[in-house]
Design a protein around this motif. Structure first.
Motif, PDB file in Angstrom:
ATOM      1  N   HIS A   1     -17.785   9.741   1.543  1.00  0.00           N
ATOM      2  CA  HIS A   1     -16.999   9.031   2.479  1.00  0.00           C
ATOM      3  C   HIS A   1     -17.493   7.862   3.621  1.00  0.00           C
ATOM      4  O   HIS A   1     -17.299   8.251   4.665  1.00  0.00           O
TER       5      HIS A   1
ATOM      6  N   ARG B   1      -1.973   7.187   7.849  1.00  0.00           N
ATOM      7  CA  ARG B   1      -3.302   7.268   8.315  1.00  0.00           C
ATOM      8  C   ARG B   1      -3.580   6.210   9.144  1.00  0.00           C
ATOM      9  O   ARG B   1      -4.232   6.565  10.304  1.00  0.00           O
ATOM     10  N   ILE B   2      -3.269   4.946   8.966  1.00  0.00           N
ATOM     11  CA  ILE B   2      -3.838   3.730   9.728  1.00  0.00           C
ATOM     12  C   ILE B   2      -2.911   3.836  11.169  1.00  0.00           C
ATOM     13  O   ILE B   2      -3.610   3.936  12.159  1.00  0.00           O
TER      14      ILE B   2
ATOM     15  N   GLU C   1      -8.585  13.822   2.378  1.00  0.00           N
ATOM     16  CA  GLU C   1      -9.208  12.966   1.601  1.00  0.00           C
ATOM     17  C   GLU C   1      -9.712  13.752   0.383  1.00  0.00           C
ATOM     18  O   GLU C   1      -9.756  13.351  -0.565  1.00  0.00           O
TER      19      GLU C   1
ATOM     20  N   THR D   1       1.062  -1.252  -0.044  1.00  0.00           N
ATOM     21  CA  THR D   1      -0.057  -0.092  -0.034  1.00  0.00           C
ATOM     22  C   THR D   1       0.868   1.099  -0.113  1.00  0.00           C
ATOM     23  O   THR D   1       2.140   0.991   0.048  1.00  0.00           O
ATOM     24  N   THR D   2       0.186   2.406  -0.035  1.00  0.00           N
ATOM     25  CA  THR D   2       1.102   3.558  -0.112  1.00  0.00           C
ATOM     26  C   THR D   2       1.417   4.265   1.151  1.00  0.00           C
ATOM     27  O   THR D   2       0.723   3.792   2.120  1.00  0.00           O
TER      28      THR D   2
ATOM     29  N   LEU E   1      -5.865  -0.925  -0.682  1.00  0.00           N
ATOM     30  CA  LEU E   1      -6.509   0.402  -0.298  1.00  0.00           C
ATOM     31  C   LEU E   1      -6.628   1.614  -1.126  1.00  0.00           C
ATOM     32  O   LEU E   1      -6.916   2.738  -0.837  1.00  0.00           O
ATOM     33  N   GLU E   2      -6.088   1.386  -2.329  1.00  0.00           N
ATOM     34  CA  GLU E   2      -6.003   2.420  -3.334  1.00  0.00           C
ATOM     35  C   GLU E   2      -7.086   2.342  -4.349  1.00  0.00           C
ATOM     36  O   GLU E   2      -7.391   1.298  -4.867  1.00  0.00           O
TER      37      GLU E   2
ATOM     38  N   SER F   1       1.049   7.095   2.470  1.00  0.00           N
ATOM     39  CA  SER F   1      -0.122   7.879   2.933  1.00  0.00           C
ATOM     40  C   SER F   1      -1.066   7.082   3.628  1.00  0.00           C
ATOM     41  O   SER F   1      -1.547   7.371   4.980  1.00  0.00           O
ATOM     42  N   VAL F   2      -1.497   5.929   2.992  1.00  0.00           N
ATOM     43  CA  VAL F   2      -2.353   5.012   3.849  1.00  0.00           C
ATOM     44  C   VAL F   2      -1.853   4.535   5.084  1.00  0.00           C
ATOM     45  O   VAL F   2      -2.649   4.379   6.077  1.00  0.00           O
TER      46      VAL F   2
ATOM     47  N   GLU G   1      -7.037  15.033  -1.849  1.00  0.00           N
ATOM     48  CA  GLU G   1      -6.500  13.908  -2.498  1.00  0.00           C
ATOM     49  C   GLU G   1      -7.541  13.781  -3.940  1.00  0.00           C
ATOM     50  O   GLU G   1      -6.872  13.156  -4.866  1.00  0.00           O
TER      51      GLU G   1
END
Length: 183
Positions: free
Chosen positions: A98, A12-13, A140, A5-6, A82-83, A8-9, A143
């Motif tokens: 969202h 955030r997690i 969010e 995953t990236t 998740l992308e 950024s994800v 992006e």
């Protein structure tokens, strides 16, 4: 098994988990110091526990509703987990922009109720939900605008952040699908 995953994800997690766990630990510590009579009362826990379980179920249903829709329609090709690379505007995404993050906003309060922590319930969880809302409205949305440009701008103008109809709320929390199955 490696999950790709990236950054950024992942950030955030990790941030979300730190908020959730840190908020719980801080709240319990404050409860033991300032509200021991309420935090230690069995009747309070017997009331808050089922409310917490119910709220967590709703939160996971909302997150799952959004996740299922994105998995089916938002991914084309080989993408990190998740992308997405396709704008999804149907299903639950026709009701709210969202839905997954809406579910995540409910999680702190559900955990707070599950733990029976007055400080977490009334102070920390609402602040964490507000923080998640700010993340949605800043990160969010920004992006999505960068990724989908004018298509997202039009979608944002026509789709509310929070569902407005009873049918949308039912779809968000899974009641609409259960009702359709029973027909």
């Amino acid at each position: 098994m490696k999950i790709s995953t990236t950054p950024s994800v992942v950030i955030r997690i990790v941030l979300w988990l730190i908020l959730l766990l840190g908020g719980a630990l801080l709240s319990i510590r404050l409860d033991l110091r300032y509200f021991p009579e309420l935090f230690g009362r069995l009747s309070f826990h017997l009331l808050s526990l089922p409310l917490g379980v119910a709220l967590l179920c709703l939160a996971f249903r909302a997150a799952a509703a959004g996740g299922r829709e994105l998995a089916r329609k938002g991914r084309e090709g080989d993408l990190p987990r998740l992308e997405t690379n396709r704008l999804v505007t149907s299903g639950i995404y026709a009701c709210t922009r969202h839905p997954m993050l809406f579910g995540l906003m409910l999680l702190p309060e559900g955990v707070a109720l599950l733990l029976g922590s007055p400080t977490f319930i009334f102070i920390v969880a609402p602040l964490e939900a507000l923080f998640i809302l700010v993340m949605i409205l800043t990160l969010e949305e920004r992006e999505a605008m960068q990724k989908f440009a004018d298509a997202y701008r039009e979608y944002r103008e026509n789709t509310p952040l929070i569902p407005r109809s009873r049918e949308c709320w039912r779809e968000l929390f899974g009641a609409a699908k259960r009702a359709k199955r029973s027909d």
